[in-house]
Design a protein around this motif. Structure first.
Motif, PDB file in Angstrom:
ATOM      1  N   SER A  61       2.395   9.163   4.083  1.00 45.65           N
ATOM      2  CA  SER A  61       0.938   9.186   3.899  1.00 45.65           C
ATOM      3  C   SER A  61       0.563   9.633   2.490  1.00 45.65           C
ATOM      4  O   SER A  61      -0.356   9.084   1.878  1.00 45.65           O
ATOM      5  CB  SER A  61       0.292  10.141   4.908  1.00 45.65           C
ATOM      6  N   GLN A  62       1.278  10.615   1.992  1.00 43.93           N
ATOM      7  CA  GLN A  62       1.004  11.115   0.640  1.00 43.93           C
ATOM      8  C   GLN A  62       1.285  10.043  -0.408  1.00 43.93           C
ATOM      9  O   GLN A  62       0.522   9.874  -1.360  1.00 43.93           O
ATOM     10  CB  GLN A  62       1.848  12.360   0.387  1.00 43.93           C
ATOM     11  N   VAL A  63       2.354   9.304  -0.230  1.00 44.13           N
ATOM     12  CA  VAL A  63       2.693   8.232  -1.165  1.00 44.13           C
ATOM     13  C   VAL A  63       1.608   7.161  -1.152  1.00 44.13           C
ATOM     14  O   VAL A  63       1.174   6.671  -2.205  1.00 44.13           O
ATOM     15  CB  VAL A  63       4.078   7.631  -0.827  1.00 44.13           C
ATOM     16  N   SER A 109      -0.498  -2.886  -9.002  1.00 41.27           N
ATOM     17  CA  SER A 109      -0.765  -1.723  -8.151  1.00 41.27           C
ATOM     18  C   SER A 109      -1.152  -2.147  -6.747  1.00 41.27           C
ATOM     19  O   SER A 109      -0.730  -1.535  -5.764  1.00 41.27           O
ATOM     20  CB  SER A 109      -1.881  -0.862  -8.746  1.00 41.27           C
ATOM     21  N   LEU A 110      -1.957  -3.196  -6.641  1.00 36.82           N
ATOM     22  CA  LEU A 110      -2.349  -3.695  -5.319  1.00 36.82           C
ATOM     23  C   LEU A 110      -1.148  -4.237  -4.554  1.00 36.82           C
ATOM     24  O   LEU A 110      -1.022  -4.012  -3.345  1.00 36.82           O
ATOM     25  CB  LEU A 110      -3.422  -4.771  -5.458  1.00 36.82           C
ATOM     26  N   ASP A 111      -0.255  -4.932  -5.253  1.00 37.65           N
ATOM     27  CA  ASP A 111       0.964  -5.436  -4.607  1.00 37.65           C
ATOM     28  C   ASP A 111       1.819  -4.288  -4.077  1.00 37.65           C
ATOM     29  O   ASP A 111       2.342  -4.340  -2.963  1.00 37.65           O
ATOM     30  CB  ASP A 111       1.782  -6.283  -5.579  1.00 37.65           C
ATOM     31  N   GLU A 164       0.149  -2.743  -1.001  1.00 36.52           N
ATOM     32  CA  GLU A 164       0.337  -3.587   0.184  1.00 36.52           C
ATOM     33  C   GLU A 164       1.760  -3.453   0.725  1.00 36.52           C
ATOM     34  O   GLU A 164       1.969  -3.395   1.931  1.00 36.52           O
ATOM     35  CB  GLU A 164       0.022  -5.043  -0.143  1.00 36.52           C
ATOM     36  N   ALA A 165       2.735  -3.410  -0.163  1.00 40.96           N
ATOM     37  CA  ALA A 165       4.128  -3.263   0.276  1.00 40.96           C
ATOM     38  C   ALA A 165       4.317  -1.926   0.996  1.00 40.96           C
ATOM     39  O   ALA A 165       4.998  -1.855   2.036  1.00 40.96           O
ATOM     40  CB  ALA A 165       5.070  -3.365  -0.917  1.00 40.96           C
ATOM     41  N   LEU A 166       3.696  -0.871   0.471  1.00 41.14           N
ATOM     42  CA  LEU A 166       3.802   0.437   1.119  1.00 41.14           C
ATOM     43  C   LEU A 166       3.155   0.422   2.500  1.00 41.14           C
ATOM     44  O   LEU A 166       3.687   0.988   3.455  1.00 41.14           O
ATOM     45  CB  LEU A 166       3.118   1.511   0.259  1.00 41.14           C
ATOM     46  N   PHE A 180       5.183  -1.133   5.411  1.00 39.56           N
ATOM     47  CA  PHE A 180       6.290  -0.379   5.979  1.00 39.56           C
ATOM     48  C   PHE A 180       5.787   0.242   7.280  1.00 39.56           C
ATOM     49  O   PHE A 180       4.695   0.793   7.331  1.00 39.56           O
ATOM     50  CB  PHE A 180       6.768   0.704   5.016  1.00 39.56           C
ATOM     51  N   PRO A 181       6.537   0.151   8.366  1.00 41.41           N
ATOM     52  CA  PRO A 181       6.034   0.605   9.663  1.00 41.41           C
ATOM     53  C   PRO A 181       5.611   2.075   9.657  1.00 41.41           C
ATOM     54  O   PRO A 181       6.330   2.942   9.164  1.00 41.41           O
ATOM     55  CB  PRO A 181       7.219   0.397  10.618  1.00 41.41           C
ATOM     56  N   ALA A 182       4.439   2.327  10.215  1.00 44.72           N
ATOM     57  CA  ALA A 182       3.909   3.693  10.257  1.00 44.72           C
ATOM     58  C   ALA A 182       4.476   4.469  11.433  1.00 44.72           C
ATOM     59  O   ALA A 182       4.391   5.696  11.461  1.00 44.72           O
ATOM     60  CB  ALA A 182       2.388   3.649  10.343  1.00 44.72           C
TER      61      ALA A 182
END
Length: 117
Positions: free
Chosen positions: A66-68, A13-15, A18-20, A23-25
Motif C-alpha cells: 500500500s505504501q509503494v 509513471s502511469l504505466d 498500473e503495473a503495481l 499485482f494481486p492485493a
C-alpha cells in the motif's frame, strides 16, 4: 523540462502505477522474501541484516504494498501538476532575430536620458 519530456515521465509513471495495482492485493503470504545487494555482501553482518529485512517485509507485506502504491500515486500527481503548470503557462512569443539585434543595439532609456542631460 520540456512539455514532451514531462508527458513522457507522466506516461511512464502511469504505466508503473498500473503495473503495481495489477499485482494481486490479496496476497497474505508472499512466501520467502530475500533481500540481496550486488555490492558489499562481504561485510560482516550482511547475512543477518538481509534476513532481518526479509522477515520484516514478509510480516508487513500488505502495508508495504500500500505504501509503494501511495508513493507512486503521489509521484504521478506531482508530475501531472508540473505538466499542467507548464501547459497553463503562457507561451513566450519569439522575437525575430533582426528585432532582437536592433533592440540590443538601440540605446536604452537610461542612455537617452543621460545624453539629454
Amino acid at each position: 523540462m520540456t512539455e514532451a519530456s514531462l508527458l513522457r515521465a507522466l506516461a511512464d509513471s502511469l504505466d508503473e502505477l498500473e503495473a503495481l495495482k495489477h499485482f494481486p492485493a490479496d496476497v497474505t503470504d508472499p512466501g520467502t522474501v530475500t533481500v540481496e545487494w550486488t555490492a558489499s555482501s562481504d561485510h560482516p553482518g550482511y547475512a543477518v541484516l538481509s534476513q532481518a529485512i526479509s522477515a520484516m517485509v514478509e510480516q508487513h507485506w500488505n502495508a508495504l504494498r500500500s505504501q509503494v502504491i501511495k508513493k507512486k500515486e503521489s509521484e504521478v500527481s506531482a508530475t501531472r501538476k508540473e505538466w499542467s503548470e507548464l501547459a497553463a503557462a503562457p507561451a513566450t512569443p519569439e522575437v525575430p532575430v533582426s528585432d532582437s539585434l536592433s533592440a540590443a543595439m538601440a540605446p536604452s532609456r537610461v542612455q537617452l536620458v543621460q545624453r539629454q542631460a
